[in-house]
Design a protein around this motif. Structure first.
Motif, PDB file in Angstrom:
ATOM      1  N   ASN A   1      42.056  48.796  43.916  1.00 46.82           N
ATOM      2  CA  ASN A   1      40.640  48.591  44.190  1.00 46.82           C
ATOM      3  C   ASN A   1      39.830  49.597  43.377  1.00 46.82           C
ATOM      4  OD1 ASN A   1      38.377  47.518  45.500  1.00 46.82           O
ATOM      5  ND2 ASN A   1      38.346  49.195  46.956  1.00 46.82           N
ATOM      6  N   ASP A   2      39.862  49.455  42.046  1.00 51.14           N
ATOM      7  CA  ASP A   2      39.256  50.481  41.204  1.00 51.14           C
ATOM      8  C   ASP A   2      38.025  50.026  40.432  1.00 51.14           C
ATOM      9  OD1 ASP A   2      40.612  48.786  39.583  1.00 51.14           O
ATOM     10  OD2 ASP A   2      41.661  50.317  38.437  1.00 51.14           O
TER      11      ASP A   2
ATOM     12  N   LEU B   1      32.258  50.089  30.436  1.00 54.21           N
ATOM     13  CA  LEU B   1      32.529  49.123  31.502  1.00 54.21           C
ATOM     14  C   LEU B   1      32.285  49.705  32.885  1.00 54.21           C
ATOM     15  CD1 LEU B   1      33.431  46.166  31.701  1.00 54.21           C
ATOM     16  CD2 LEU B   1      35.764  46.972  32.023  1.00 54.21           C
ATOM     17  N   HIS B   2      32.589  50.976  33.068  1.00 51.72           N
ATOM     18  CA  HIS B   2      32.428  51.607  34.380  1.00 51.72           C
ATOM     19  C   HIS B   2      31.103  52.334  34.513  1.00 51.72           C
ATOM     20  CE1 HIS B   2      37.097  51.721  34.957  1.00 51.72           C
ATOM     21  NE2 HIS B   2      36.606  50.511  34.807  1.00 51.72           N
TER      22      HIS B   2
ATOM     23  N   SER C   1      35.416  42.845  43.791  1.00 52.40           N
ATOM     24  CA  SER C   1      36.614  43.679  43.700  1.00 52.40           C
ATOM     25  C   SER C   1      37.755  42.926  44.352  1.00 52.40           C
ATOM     26  CB  SER C   1      36.401  45.025  44.412  1.00 52.40           C
ATOM     27  OG  SER C   1      36.297  44.819  45.816  1.00 52.40           O
ATOM     28  N   GLU C   2      38.958  43.309  44.023  1.00 54.29           N
ATOM     29  CA  GLU C   2      40.108  42.663  44.676  1.00 54.29           C
ATOM     30  C   GLU C   2      40.074  42.904  46.178  1.00 54.29           C
ATOM     31  OE1 GLU C   2      43.673  43.894  42.608  1.00 54.29           O
ATOM     32  OE2 GLU C   2      43.427  42.245  41.173  1.00 54.29           O
ATOM     33  N   GLN C   3      39.537  44.048  46.598  1.00 54.72           N
ATOM     34  CA  GLN C   3      39.412  44.318  48.028  1.00 54.72           C
ATOM     35  C   GLN C   3      38.476  43.311  48.684  1.00 54.72           C
ATOM     36  OE1 GLN C   3      41.074  46.734  49.888  1.00 54.72           O
ATOM     37  NE2 GLN C   3      40.224  45.615  51.632  1.00 54.72           N
ATOM     38  N   GLU C   4      37.391  42.950  48.004  1.00 55.36           N
ATOM     39  CA  GLU C   4      36.469  41.954  48.556  1.00 55.36           C
ATOM     40  C   GLU C   4      37.149  40.603  48.692  1.00 55.36           C
ATOM     41  OE1 GLU C   4      32.016  42.758  47.226  1.00 55.36           O
ATOM     42  OE2 GLU C   4      33.411  43.194  45.599  1.00 55.36           O
TER      43      GLU C   4
ATOM     44  N   ALA D   1      35.312  50.475  44.586  1.00 53.45           N
ATOM     45  CA  ALA D   1      35.317  49.887  43.248  1.00 53.45           C
ATOM     46  C   ALA D   1      34.022  50.193  42.505  1.00 53.45           C
ATOM     47  CB  ALA D   1      35.522  48.383  43.332  1.00 53.45           C
ATOM     48  N   VAL D   2      34.149  50.450  41.212  1.00 51.81           N
ATOM     49  CA  VAL D   2      33.010  50.741  40.349  1.00 51.81           C
ATOM     50  C   VAL D   2      32.450  49.430  39.795  1.00 51.81           C
ATOM     51  CG1 VAL D   2      32.246  51.960  38.273  1.00 51.81           C
ATOM     52  CG2 VAL D   2      34.030  52.955  39.731  1.00 51.81           C
TER      53      VAL D   2
END
Length: 343
Positions: A236-237, A142-143, A274-277, A302-303
């Motif tokens: 934010n990962d 996934l990453h 990402s949640e940050q976005e 975020a990856v």
């Protein structure tokens, strides 16, 4: 194909968008719900929102989709049903009994509705099953943005790999979709099947009042933002895949109207986020919240997930997905309104 469509799990977030679009297109809709109270409430809400178009909506009570022959009575009562959109499957976390909470309702519910169609849905010619990106996702990769998730990729996890509830949910979606394809392969059926594998579904509710309750798993990022405090760390990962609920609903209706998608998995993923976005969009579009909630991290670390849904886009002849900004703004302003926060 305007006709009568059964939508299972009719009170669900996605199902309501599907029903709304079907009614707008002139279809007659039979929705399955667990109780008469839910049926009455939904009918009132649709009549209030779309008026006479709601005259084409009725409901069938199915208390437990995992019970044998759960849908038999529905097809006996509505022999005119020509297509089935099977959305009924829980998306909740936190259960310890994986078999009871995830595997049994997902697999039995899917196999059960297909058995009922074969036995009693004599006019049914098209079946669309809501699956999930969870049935595609390779958690181990996934990453790794070089691993490309496509319509042809299958989640390799088994029940033995389900060490926590999120993995159990993912395995349940894979097993349910596999069960659906195996049923069609191993039985002499008179219908075609298409599965839809959406990622995280973001966007508004069909009815504003639903934004005041417990939101679906994907939209919980909105309440998470509102529950933060200035200076607080914000997760934010990883970048996740998303699509707007209105787009995902449209992809359930496309198979009713295009025969070339039959027998395929559709992967309606519009973008990574990402949640940050999401937080950045909220702070830009709703500036009154600055100083009231966390601003997260200045650097987005975020990856990303590798993905391609080129095959899906080609099958449907191209599709313009709603952008992340609209997904967030339309969904978030409903939540603000529900909480009585000035827009």
């Amino acid at each position: 194909m305007a006709g009568t469509v059964l939508v299972t799990g009719a009170s669900g977030y996605l199902a309501l968008h599907i029903i709304s679009q079907l009614l707008d297109k002139g279809y007659r809709v039979v929705g399955s719900v667990r109780s008469q109270d839910k049926a009455d409430k939904l009918l009132r809400n649709f009549k209030s929102q779309i008026g006479s178009k709601a005259d084409n909506l009725c409901f069938s009570l199915v208390a437990d989709i995992a019970e044998p022959n759960a849908f038999d009575q529905t097809f006996k009562a509505y022999p005119e049903i020509e297509a089935v959109i099977h959305t009924a499957s829980p998306f909740t976390m936190g259960y310890a009994d994986f078999e009871k909470a995830y595997y049994t309702p997902a697999i039995n519910g899917t196999e059960g509705v297909l058995r009922s169609i074969k036995a009693h849905g004599l006019k049914v010619r098209k079946v669309i099953v809501t699956s999930s990106f969870a049935s595609i996702m390779n958690a181990a990769r996934l990453h790794d943005p070089t691993f490309i998730h496509t319509e042809d990729v299958w989640n390799p996890m088994t029940k033995k790999d389900a060490t926590h509830d999120e993995f159990a949910y993912c395995v349940s979606k894979k097993l349910a979709e596999e069960a659906a394809w195996n049923f069609v392969k191993n039985n002499d059926v008179n219908f075609t099947m298409t599965t839809v594998c959406p990622p995280m579904i973001i966007g508004p509710q069909v009815f504003d009042e639903d934004a005041s309750g417990s939101l679906n798993q994907s939209n919980q990022v909105f309440t998470k933002i509102l529950d933060t405090k200035p200076g607080e760390k914000f997760i934010n990962d990883v970048r996740l895949l998303s699509s707007d609920a209105r787009d995902v609903a449209a992809f359930h209706i496309i198979p009713l109207e295009r025969s070339n998608v039959e027998g395929h998995r559709l992967f309606p993923a519009s973008n990574l986020y990402s949640e940050q976005e999401v937080l950045n969009i909220v702070l830009e579009k709703f500036p009154q919240l600055k100083g009231q909630v966390s601003e997260g991290e200045q650097e987005d670390t975020a990856v990303s997930i590798g993905f391609s849904n080129e095959k899906t886009r080609e099958l449907v002849g191209g599709y313009d997905f709603l952008p992340l900004e609209k997904q967030v703004v339309d969904g978030f302003q409903q939540v603000l309104k529900a909480r009585g926060i000035s827009l």
